[in-house]
Design a protein around this motif. Structure first.
Motif, PDB file in Angstrom:
ATOM      1  N   GLU A 115      35.550   2.770 -37.283  1.00 32.12           N
ATOM      2  CA  GLU A 115      35.297   2.702 -35.685  1.00 32.12           C
ATOM      3  C   GLU A 115      33.834   2.738 -35.167  1.00 32.12           C
ATOM      4  O   GLU A 115      32.927   2.783 -35.968  1.00 32.12           O
ATOM      5  N   PHE A 116      33.732   2.318 -33.868  1.00 27.83           N
ATOM      6  CA  PHE A 116      32.512   2.146 -33.311  1.00 27.83           C
ATOM      7  C   PHE A 116      32.500   2.956 -32.093  1.00 27.83           C
ATOM      8  O   PHE A 116      33.290   3.378 -31.458  1.00 27.83           O
ATOM      9  N   PHE A 117      31.415   3.448 -31.944  1.00 27.12           N
ATOM     10  CA  PHE A 117      30.906   4.342 -30.578  1.00 27.12           C
ATOM     11  C   PHE A 117      30.134   3.542 -29.772  1.00 27.12           C
ATOM     12  O   PHE A 117      29.067   2.778 -30.017  1.00 27.12           O
ATOM     13  N   PHE A 161      37.971  -0.093 -35.515  1.00 28.79           N
ATOM     14  CA  PHE A 161      37.629  -1.566 -36.060  1.00 28.79           C
ATOM     15  C   PHE A 161      38.753  -2.493 -35.747  1.00 28.79           C
ATOM     16  O   PHE A 161      38.563  -3.547 -35.173  1.00 28.79           O
ATOM     17  N   LEU A 162      39.974  -2.298 -35.692  1.00 24.04           N
ATOM     18  CA  LEU A 162      41.175  -3.171 -35.661  1.00 24.04           C
ATOM     19  C   LEU A 162      41.314  -3.374 -34.132  1.00 24.04           C
ATOM     20  O   LEU A 162      41.607  -4.400 -33.700  1.00 24.04           O
ATOM     21  N   CYS A 171      38.846  -3.097 -32.031  1.00 23.25           N
ATOM     22  CA  CYS A 171      37.727  -4.174 -31.813  1.00 23.25           C
ATOM     23  C   CYS A 171      37.919  -5.715 -32.112  1.00 23.25           C
ATOM     24  O   CYS A 171      37.823  -6.534 -31.291  1.00 23.25           O
ATOM     25  N   ILE A 172      38.494  -5.714 -33.235  1.00 26.25           N
ATOM     26  CA  ILE A 172      38.804  -7.166 -33.610  1.00 26.25           C
ATOM     27  C   ILE A 172      39.894  -7.650 -32.828  1.00 26.25           C
ATOM     28  O   ILE A 172      40.073  -8.913 -32.543  1.00 26.25           O
ATOM     29  N   SER A 173      40.961  -6.950 -32.391  1.00 26.48           N
ATOM     30  CA  SER A 173      42.056  -7.425 -31.730  1.00 26.48           C
ATOM     31  C   SER A 173      41.576  -7.939 -30.399  1.00 26.48           C
ATOM     32  O   SER A 173      42.068  -8.949 -29.842  1.00 26.48           O
ATOM     33  N   GLN A 174      40.541  -7.046 -29.835  1.00 26.24           N
ATOM     34  CA  GLN A 174      40.099  -7.738 -28.388  1.00 26.24           C
ATOM     35  C   GLN A 174      39.461  -8.905 -28.317  1.00 26.24           C
ATOM     36  O   GLN A 174      39.478  -9.679 -27.513  1.00 26.24           O
TER      37      GLN A 174
END
Length: 116
Positions: A11-13, A94-95, A97-100
């Motif tokens: 995940e990203f913050f 992460f998923l 973020c990649i989906s967006q």
């Protein structure tokens, strides 16, 4: 001996804007009004082109397709921005973020092909 980096990013913050809360709330309200205005304006274009027989020409069909693309792009980006502004930060997987990113690239490619 070599050691491999086995760090896995899950995940990203997103930190958001490091400004006062009153200014963040003002920005949130301003962006929310602009977002709602953009959605309503584009929906109005789509409805007018769909319902009026005088506007059933290729130019107006093209404009309504651009309005659909605009709705998709801003609906992909702005809700996350509003959530980051309201909460002064947010974590995103992460998923997600990649989906967006994929949705943004796909809608932008749609607009580029439409303009081509």
């Amino acid at each position: 001996m070599e050691e491999n980096n086995l760090t896995v990013v899950t995940e990203f913050f997103l930190i958001g804007f490091q400004i006062r809360k009153t200014l963040r709330i003002f920005l949130f309200c301003l962006l929310l009004v602009v977002y709602c205005g953009t959605i309503c304006g584009n929906l109005l274009i789509i409805v007018l082109v769909s319902t009026s027989r005088n506007l059933h020409t290729p130019m107006y069909f093209f404009i309504s397709q651009l309005s659909i693309g605009d709705i998709l792009v801003i609906t992909d980006i702005v809700p996350n921005l509003l959530q980051v502004l309201l909460n002064n930060g947010r974590t995103i997987t992460f998923l997600a973020c990649i989906s967006q990113l994929y949705l943004l690239c796909a809608t932008e490619a749609f607009e580029c092909f439409l303009l081509l």
